[in-house]
Each structure stands twice: as C-alpha cells, then as structure tokens.
Enzyme design. Structure first.
Site, PDB file in Angstrom:
ATOM      1  N   CYS A  55       0.810  -1.233   0.000  1.00  6.76           N
ATOM      2  CA  CYS A  55       0.000   0.000   0.000  1.00  6.76           C
ATOM      3  C   CYS A  55       0.838   1.275   0.000  1.00  6.76           C
ATOM      4  O   CYS A  55       0.584   2.203  -0.768  1.00  6.76           O
ATOM      5  CB  CYS A  55      -0.982  -0.002   1.167  1.00  6.76           C
ATOM      6  SG  CYS A  55      -0.221   0.045   2.806  1.00  6.76           S
ATOM      7  N   HIS A 106      -2.592   0.575   6.944  1.00  4.28           N
ATOM      8  CA  HIS A 106      -2.936   0.572   5.521  1.00  4.28           C
ATOM      9  C   HIS A 106      -3.263   1.995   5.091  1.00  4.28           C
ATOM     10  O   HIS A 106      -3.738   2.812   5.896  1.00  4.28           O
ATOM     11  CB  HIS A 106      -4.132  -0.337   5.250  1.00  4.28           C
ATOM     12  CG  HIS A 106      -4.423  -0.507   3.784  1.00  4.28           C
ATOM     13  ND1 HIS A 106      -3.652  -1.293   2.957  1.00  4.28           N
ATOM     14  CD2 HIS A 106      -5.397   0.020   2.990  1.00  4.28           C
ATOM     15  CE1 HIS A 106      -4.130  -1.249   1.721  1.00  4.28           C
ATOM     16  NE2 HIS A 106      -5.191  -0.457   1.722  1.00  4.28           N
ATOM     17  N   HIS A 118      -6.015   2.230  -3.881  1.00  9.05           N
ATOM     18  CA  HIS A 118      -4.981   1.667  -3.015  1.00  9.05           C
ATOM     19  C   HIS A 118      -4.531   0.322  -3.553  1.00  9.05           C
ATOM     20  O   HIS A 118      -5.131  -0.240  -4.479  1.00  9.05           O
ATOM     21  CB  HIS A 118      -5.528   1.508  -1.596  1.00  9.05           C
ATOM     22  CG  HIS A 118      -6.724   0.584  -1.508  1.00  9.05           C
ATOM     23  ND1 HIS A 118      -6.865  -0.371  -0.522  1.00  9.05           N
ATOM     24  CD2 HIS A 118      -7.846   0.449  -2.281  1.00  9.05           C
ATOM     25  CE1 HIS A 118      -8.013  -1.025  -0.680  1.00  9.05           C
ATOM     26  NE2 HIS A 118      -8.618  -0.530  -1.743  1.00  9.05           N
TER      27      HIS A 118
END
Length: 302
Positions: A55, A106, A118
C-alpha cells in the site's frame, strides 16, 4: 549571483528529497490520473514497483510520478502533511486505516465521491469506498493532506497565464534575496500566511521581510509566494527595504507617467543608480521582474 544561488538551492533540495515541499508543483487531478495508471497491478509485500506494490509503495510511486517525494512506510506517511477531517477530504489526500488492530497499517489516495485508490492484499491496485460497511468503514482512522491546495491553485493560475517562472522571480524568491542582502534577523512573530508552509525554504525569509514591513500579504491572509512580481512593485519594495532617498537628477521613462503610483519609487531607484531602464527608454513598469534584472538590482544596492 541571485540566479546561481537559487539554482543551487533548488538542486540541493531535489537531491535531498525534501519530503512534501515539492507537493506544490502537482495538482489533485494529476495525482488521480497517475494513480489510475496502475489499476490492476498486483499486490506484493514490500513491493515498490509496477511489478507489484504494497500500500505505501503504491502511494510513494504515484507521488514520485509527479516529482513529489514521500517516505516509504505507511507510518512515516501518516506523519506527513496536515490532518484533514473526513468531511473535508479532497482528491489527492492520503487516507489511513487500522487493519491490524495495532494502529495505522494501511493507506490509500482519496479520489473523490468517498472513494480511494490503493493496493490491497486481495485485489492489488483497485478502488474501494472509505465507507464500505463490510470492511473499510470501520477501519478508517484519519487522513493527511500533503498537497498544499492554495499553492496548487496559485501555480495553476501562473501556468494558465503563460508565465514562464524559469525566467521570472517569484515573490518568495525576491523576499529571500532581500532578507539575505539586508541580513535580516529571524522574526519573533510569525506571519502565519495560509499558503506558506513552515517546511518551505522561504518560510524564515518571508517572515523576516514581513516583520520588517517590507512585504505584506493580501486580505485573505495569503502571501502568494509562487506568483511573479512586477518591476513597479519591486521598485517600491527596494526603495523601502533599503531606505533609499531622492537624489539628484530626473529620469524620464516613456512608460512611467508622473501620476503612476510607482513613479516616485522608480525615480528614486534610478537616482540611486539601481536601474537605468531598458534600451527602448522604458522602465517596464508593468513587466514581471526577471532573475537577471533582480540580480542586477540587488548587486547595485550598497
């Protein structure tokens, strides 16, 4: 010298990768476009290339594509920029989630309409909703703005006006040049302009010239650091900054009417030998000042 020093500073900043201070050069739409170029790229733990991203590696790559340097890890990225509420999210903001139960783990890039792009472990680079009731909605913990929107708009305005800022000196650069020439001290009271970040290389100089009464912002509390400055305004700034006084001689510039607000400043600048005007007999009253001209003015000042 003014232009040479500026180029060295800019090169040094690029080599040192000064975090998000470069963010002012990109627009939210550019970030979104670059991010979409990687749709479908697979997830890879520790991945930082188009062969596979995690990410934070994805976010770092997207911003690098528009010449913006961000830290590598999610936790480091969470420490960048300024916090923004969920209700005020704008395209280009970084959004963060707690998927591990141990804090931020994240991140993605907000693209509008409650969506973010993402690199997820299940779908790779893809689009999800920050309000997804089955997963992301409950794990959302905050957002950071690393794009300084006021300066993005300002630079877009300069670009749309076809102003080549590789030739013309900006207000921030003129402020820094004057602060250096006068050896102005750091200001105790900060101006807190909404469009001048504390991480900017011009922050101290802008505060110093403001405290000295040489420069001021507009009614909206902005300094407009990226915008060019006209020769008329430079004449006023230099006369007041260096306390120049009227001297002998009268200089008749074709484009400077005696009723013009800057007429007296231009005369004083010429009387003190700081300017001789242009070869065609004009001063260039409404022209933007170039690096070369500003360099010449500064070098002629005692």
């Amino acid at each position: 010298m003014f232009r040479k020093v500026l180029k060295v500073c800019l090169l040094s900043s690029a080599l040192l990768m000064m975090n998000v201070t470069a963010a002012n050069a990109a627009s939210p739409s550019e970030i979104k476009t670059k991010a979409y170029n990687y749709i479908g790229t697979p997830y890879a733990y520790g991945g930082t290339t188009s062969k596979g991203f995690d990410c934070s590696g994805f976010i770092q790559q997207v911003f690098q594509d528009v010449a913006i340097d961000l830290p590598r890890t999610t936790s480091e990225q969470y420490n960048e920029g300024t916090s923004v509420s969920k209700s005020n999210l704008e395209t280009g903001d970084l959004v963060f989630f707690n998927t591990s139960g141990k804090g931020v783990s994240h991140a993605g890039i907000y693209i509008g309409s409650n969506q973010f792009i993402h690199s997820s472990s299940s779908n790779g680079v893809s689009v999800s909703s920050i309000n997804d009731p089955y997963y992301w909605g409950d794990k959302y913990i905050g957002a950071k703005r690393v794009l300084e929107q006021s300066q993005v708009i300002e630079k877009d305005e300069v670009k749309s006006a076809n102003i080549d800022m590789s030739i013309f000196a900006s207000r921030a650069e003129v402020a820094k040049s004057i602060a250096g020439k006068l050896n102005l001290p750091l200001a105790d009271n900060k101006a807190n302009y909404s469009d001048v970040k504390t991480t900017s290389e011009y922050y101290d100089a802008i505060n110093s010239v403001t405290a000295a009464g040489i420069f001021s912002g507009n009614e909206e509390g902005k300094f407009n650091p990226s915008k060019p400055i006209t020769r008329a305004h430079v004449a006023k700034v230099l006369v007041e900054a260096f306390n120049l006084k009227p001297a002998a001689g009268t200089h008749n510039f074709k484009d400077v009417n005696t009723t013009h607000w800057a007429s007296e400043y231009v005369q004083i600048l010429a009387q003190n030998g700081v300017t001789i005007g242009k070869p065609d007999g004009t001063f260039g009253i409404n022209d933007n000042v170039t690096y070369t001209q500003m360099d010449t003015f500064i070098n002629r000042l005692k």
